[in-house]
Design an enzyme around this catalytic site. Structure first.
Site, PDB file in Angstrom:
ATOM      1  N   GLY A 115       0.831  -1.200   0.000  1.00 25.34           N
ATOM      2  CA  GLY A 115       0.000   0.000   0.000  1.00 25.34           C
ATOM      3  C   GLY A 115       0.862   1.245   0.000  1.00 25.34           C
ATOM      4  O   GLY A 115       2.086   1.187   0.178  1.00 25.34           O
ATOM      5  N   ASP A 277       4.228  -4.812  -7.475  1.00 26.03           N
ATOM      6  CA  ASP A 277       3.589  -3.550  -7.089  1.00 26.03           C
ATOM      7  C   ASP A 277       4.185  -2.369  -7.838  1.00 26.03           C
ATOM      8  O   ASP A 277       3.649  -1.261  -7.765  1.00 26.03           O
ATOM      9  CB  ASP A 277       3.707  -3.326  -5.574  1.00 26.03           C
ATOM     10  CG  ASP A 277       5.147  -3.359  -5.097  1.00 26.03           C
ATOM     11  OD1 ASP A 277       5.770  -4.429  -5.191  1.00 26.03           O
ATOM     12  OD2 ASP A 277       5.653  -2.322  -4.632  1.00 26.03           O
ATOM     13  N   ASN A 278       5.268  -2.597  -8.577  1.00 20.67           N
ATOM     14  CA  ASN A 278       5.881  -1.543  -9.382  1.00 20.67           C
ATOM     15  C   ASN A 278       5.642  -1.762 -10.871  1.00 20.67           C
ATOM     16  O   ASN A 278       6.406  -1.268 -11.705  1.00 20.67           O
ATOM     17  CB  ASN A 278       7.392  -1.471  -9.106  1.00 20.67           C
ATOM     18  CG  ASN A 278       7.693  -1.009  -7.698  1.00 20.67           C
ATOM     19  OD1 ASN A 278       6.920  -0.262  -7.108  1.00 20.67           O
ATOM     20  ND2 ASN A 278       8.805  -1.460  -7.150  1.00 20.67           N
TER      21      ASN A 278
END
Length: 511
Positions: A115, A277-278
């Site tokens: 997050g 997440d990237n």
């Protein structure tokens, strides 16, 4: 083949809904802010409403005036006290709805709940013309996802992201961009005490593979469907809204990532932290932490201090892209088909197209770098032979293609070898078998081989002057020459030279 793992386990995380209190409205009309936040209308489990943490004495360090204009913003108003207050997170524009996004991700292969731990999405700027654009403040304070971090950022890494992201944009590579960097007037503690800063990041969206992984793991199938439909509407509006739309979503993301990673390879860019997440759904490069550009050509090149095993080395990036896409496919399984076996087969078939799509993009780009317009079966071996020689003789990637472009091969150890002379004869013969003229090939190479890249020592030089001495002129000059990398101007020449340092270059996440 990139494996698809099946998991239908569902466990919902209920986030505390931090409603805005005491919202401060700014002169949004004069500044040009025209905010909406469609992401805030998604299920509440996907984010936490939270304001940026105010800072003591914000000071504008750099403003991307060209980008501001394209967003419909008033540059003069942005530089005012009210304008800077927004860029620092001290004031909230009218109609903004600040939030921190929830997402998960595989970090170096290990799945984690993540997050926005130090970023707040103000909302989406809707320009007079064009699509809505995310406006995010990076380094704006703690959020529910901070995991023990302070939520802040140091000036050096924020300036570094500004430099590299804008250089990537100039190179024609899809990327998030940097609108501004503001010093906070406060210090952050890392290994030492450092000046704090906030970066205003601009993106088509901040939807990630990890966003889908988060909902697939802890949300409901209905929430996953809502997220997928939102993504289609925002990024792929041409996809037909039929039963196969989620398979189409997977295929479109595969296409964009295959093209993006091929473009990275063509300029020698090493992302450094290709966690899921990237990896954006839009196909933009995101998260300029331990990234850098390769000097001497070597597929094993790694800059990141934490990538001990070389998972994200230059030569591994295409395969990691496929691995990440397989994780995306897994998250979509409940939407692809009602029966698990059918869903897995559809996902596998889609993912199997990635290697060929990547290679097509890469091969097309490499042909252009060598002035080749048409296709021949032997082209790939011609290209790979050149790269093999470049690796053997440890010659600079960017400067070698630049020398081939302008036939200035006197100062490169590779060009004096018998191996290269034999290769050069084959290359010249290859160019002679196409209809386009030599002048046309030369122009194609000029347009495909940048004069310069953000050399690591030049970036460090700029950051040292800015952070250590408060001198931003070095960075400004660097940004200026990087703004048109295919100009091949005399001014750019001094920025093409290599450093004589023998110390391996290392980069850090900057968190």
């Amino acid at each position: 083949m990139f494996m698809i793992f099946v998991s239908y386990k569902r466990k919902k995380i209920i986030q505390k809904d931090n409603r805005r209190k005491g919202e401060i409205m700014t002169k949004s009309k004069e500044t040009g802010w025209n905010f909406d936040n469609s992401y805030a209308r998604l299920p509440k489990s996907l984010f936490s409403s939270i304001n940026p943490t105010p800072v003591r004495s914000p000071k504008l360090i750099i403003l991307n005036q060209q980008l501001a204009n394209s967003l419909g913003l008033n540059v003069q108003a942005l530089q005012s006290e009210d304008g800077i207050a927004v860029l620092a997170g001290n004031q909230i524009p009218k109609d903004a709805f600040p939030l921190a996004q929830a997402y998960a991700g595989h970090q170096f292969g290990h799945f984690n709940m993540l997050g926005d731990g130090r970023a707040v999405l103000l909302g989406e700027q809707v320009p007079p013309k064009g699509e809505r654009i995310d406006i995010q403040l990076k380094g704006s304070g703690r959020t529910p996802y901070s995991r023990g971090g302070d939520g802040r950022a140091a000036l050096g890494p924020m300036l570094r992201e500004y430099i590299i992201s804008e250089a990537m944009h100039a190179l024609g590579i899809p990327t998030t961009r940097s609108l501004a960097v503001v010093k906070t007037g406060e210090s952050v503690i890392r290994e030492t005490e450092l000046p704090g800063a906030i970066l205003t990041r601009v993106a088509a969206s901040h939807l990630r593979v990890g966003t889908f992984q988060y909902v697939a793991k802890w949300g409901t199938v209905e929430e996953l469907r809502i997220l997928a439909d939102y993504t289609l509407k925002r990024h792929f509006p041409d996809v037909e809204p039929d039963e196969s739309r989620y398979l189409s979503l997977l295929k479109e993301v595969i296409k964009r990532q295959a093209e993006l990673i091929a473009r990275w390879q063509l300029v020698g860019f090493i992302h450094g932290v290709m966690n899921t997440d990237n990896m954006t759904i839009s196909g933009e490069t995101i998260d300029y932490g331990p990234c850098a550009f390769m000097d001497a050509y070597d597929p094993a090149t790694v800059f990141s201090s934490i990538d001990i095993q070389g998972r994200y080395a230059y030569g591994n990036q295409p395969n990691i892209g496929g691995w990440n896409l397989a994780r995306f496919a897994e998250s979509l399984l409940p939407l692809l088909h009602d029966y698990q076996e059918e869903a897995v087969e559809l996902a596998r078939e889609a993912i199997s197209s990635y290697p060929a799509l990547y290679n097509l993009n890469w091969l097309t780009g490499m042909r252009a770098k060598l002035g080749i317009f048409n296709e021949e079966q032997q082209d790939q071996s011609l290209i790979e032979d050149l790269l093999s020689m470049m690796n053997k003789y440890r010659v600079d990637y960017t400067n070698t293609f630049r020398a081939l472009t302008f036939d200035t091969t006197g100062d490169n150890t590779l060009f004096g070898t018998d191996e290269f002379k034999q290769w050069d004869e084959l290359w010249q013969a290859r160019l002679g078998r196409q209809e386009e003229s030599k002048a046309s090939s030369h122009q194609l190479m000029r347009n495909s081989n940048p004069a310069l890249i953000p050399r690591n020592h030049r970036v460090e030089e700029a950051l040292e002057a800015a952070v250590g001495q408060g001198d931003y002129s070095v960075m400004e000059r660097l940004l200026d020459v990087l703004s048109n990398p295919y100009a091949h101007s005399n001014v750019q020449a001094e920025y093409t030279t290599l450093t004589e340092s023998t110390t391996p270059y290392r980069t850090f996440c900057g968190t």
